[in-house]
Enzyme design. Structure first.
Site, short mmCIF file in Angstrom:
data_model
loop_
_atom_site.label_atom_id
_atom_site.label_comp_id
_atom_site.label_asym_id
_atom_site.label_seq_id
_atom_site.Cartn_x
_atom_site.Cartn_y
_atom_site.Cartn_z
CG ASP A 48 -1.66 1.24 1.47
OD1 ASP A 48 -2.37 1.65 0.54
OD2 ASP A 48 -1.56 1.80 2.58
CG LEU A 49 1.49 3.74 -3.03
CD1 LEU A 49 1.15 4.64 -4.21
CD2 LEU A 49 2.98 3.48 -2.97
CG ASP A 50 -2.03 7.46 0.20
OD1 ASP A 50 -0.95 7.83 -0.29
OD2 ASP A 50 -3.13 7.68 -0.33
CG ASP A 109 -2.24 2.23 6.69
OD1 ASP A 109 -3.00 3.03 7.24
OD2 ASP A 109 -2.19 2.09 5.45
#
Length: 238
Positions: free
Chosen positions: A16-18, A188
Site C-alpha cells: 500500500d502507499l498512503d 496499514d
C-alpha cells in the site's frame, strides 16, 4: 515483529502507499487546503465557496453512482465539474476548470516527503524480491521518488475495484506470474489491506505504527500473518 500465522516462502512483496510508506495525513490536509484556495481564486464566482460545498457534491454523486468511489481521481473530477456547472459555468468552461483544478490537486497530492528509511528499506527488499505498489489513492510514486522500486503500480479505477476487493490483488499475482500465497502484502489498513489481501489468498503484514490493538480494532476481521510497528522491520525477513 509479531507472527499470527506461519509465513510461507516469499517470492514478491506488494505495498500500500498512503500511510504505509509515508505519513499521508499532513499531505492530504495541505492538498485540500491548497486545492480549495486555487478554486476560490480561479474565478470570482467561486470566491466564497468552501470545502463543504464540494464534499456535498461528492456525496450526492456517490449516492447516484455508488461504484464511482473505486476511482477517486475520476470521482473528484466529476464533482469539480458539477460544482462549476452549478455556478453557471458552461460545460466546456466547467470541464476546463475541473482539469485545471485537478492539475493543481495532483501537484500537491504527490508533494510527499518520503522518509529516508523508507527508501533504504525498499532498496534492500527490492534487491531480493520484486516489489509492487497497490493503491486506492491517487498519489504518484514517480512524483515522490518511489516509482523506481516497483516493478509496476496498480491503481484502483484503471486497474480494478478498490481494495479490499480482489481485483488488484489477483492482477498483481497474474502480472508477476506467481501464486497469491507466495506474495506478502504490506499495509496499514486492517480492512483494505489485511482483510483484502488474506481473502484474496495473499499473505498479509499489518503495519501498526500508531500503537493499535488488533483485538480491539473495530475494522479487524482476519488475522494478518505478521504485525510490525515500523516499515524497516521487514528487513528482518531478508
Amino acid at each position: 515483529m509479531r507472527f499470527y500465522r506461519p509465513l510461507r516462502p516469499l517470492r514478491a512483496l506488494t505495498f500500500d502507499l498512503d500511510d504505509t510508506l509515508y505519513d499521508n495525513r499532513p499531505v492530504i490536509a495541505r492538498t485540500e487546503r491548497e486545492s480549495l484556495l486555487f478554486l476560490q481564486n480561479y474565478h470570482p464566482a467561486l470566491k466564497s465557496l468552501d470545502a463543504s460545498y464540494y464534499r456535498r457534491i461528492r456525496a450526492e454523486l456517490r449516492q447516484r453512482e455508488p461504484e464511482i468511489y473505486h476511482d477517486v481521481t475520476r470521482w473528484r473530477w466529476r464533482a469539480l465539474e458539477q460544482g462549476l456547472r452549478n455556478q453557471g459555468f458552461s460545460d466546456a468552461e466547467a470541464g476546463a476548470g475541473a482539469d485545471a483544478a485537478m492539475a493543481e490537486f495532483a501537484r500537491w497530492r504527490s508533494s510527499i516527503d518520503v522518509p529516508a528509511i523508507t527508501h533504504q528499506t525498499l532498496r534492500a527488499l527490492g534487491a531480493r524480491w520484486p516489489l509492487v505498489a497497490i493503491t486506492n489513492g491517487n498519489a504518484s510514486p514517480a512524483a515522490c521518488g518511489l516509482a523506481g522500486y516497483f516493478a509496476f503500480v496498480l491503481r484502483a479505477g484503471p486497474d480494478g475495484r478498490a481494495k479490499p476487493f480482489r481485483d488488484m490483488y489477483h492482477l498483481a499475482a497474474e502480472k508477476l506470474g506467481l501464486s497469491p500465497q507466495s506474495i506478502l502484502h504490506v499495509g496499514d489498513d486492517l480492512a483494505a489491506d489485511i482483510t483484502g489481501a488474506v481473502q484474496s489468498g495473499l499473505q498479509a503484514c499489518w503495519i501498526n505504527d500508531r500503537g493499535g490493538d488488533f483485538r480491539q480494532a473495530p475494522d479487524a476481521r482476519l488475522l494478518p500473518h505478521l504485525e510490525i510497528s515500523r516499515l524497516e522491520s521487514l528487513t528482518a525477513l531478508l
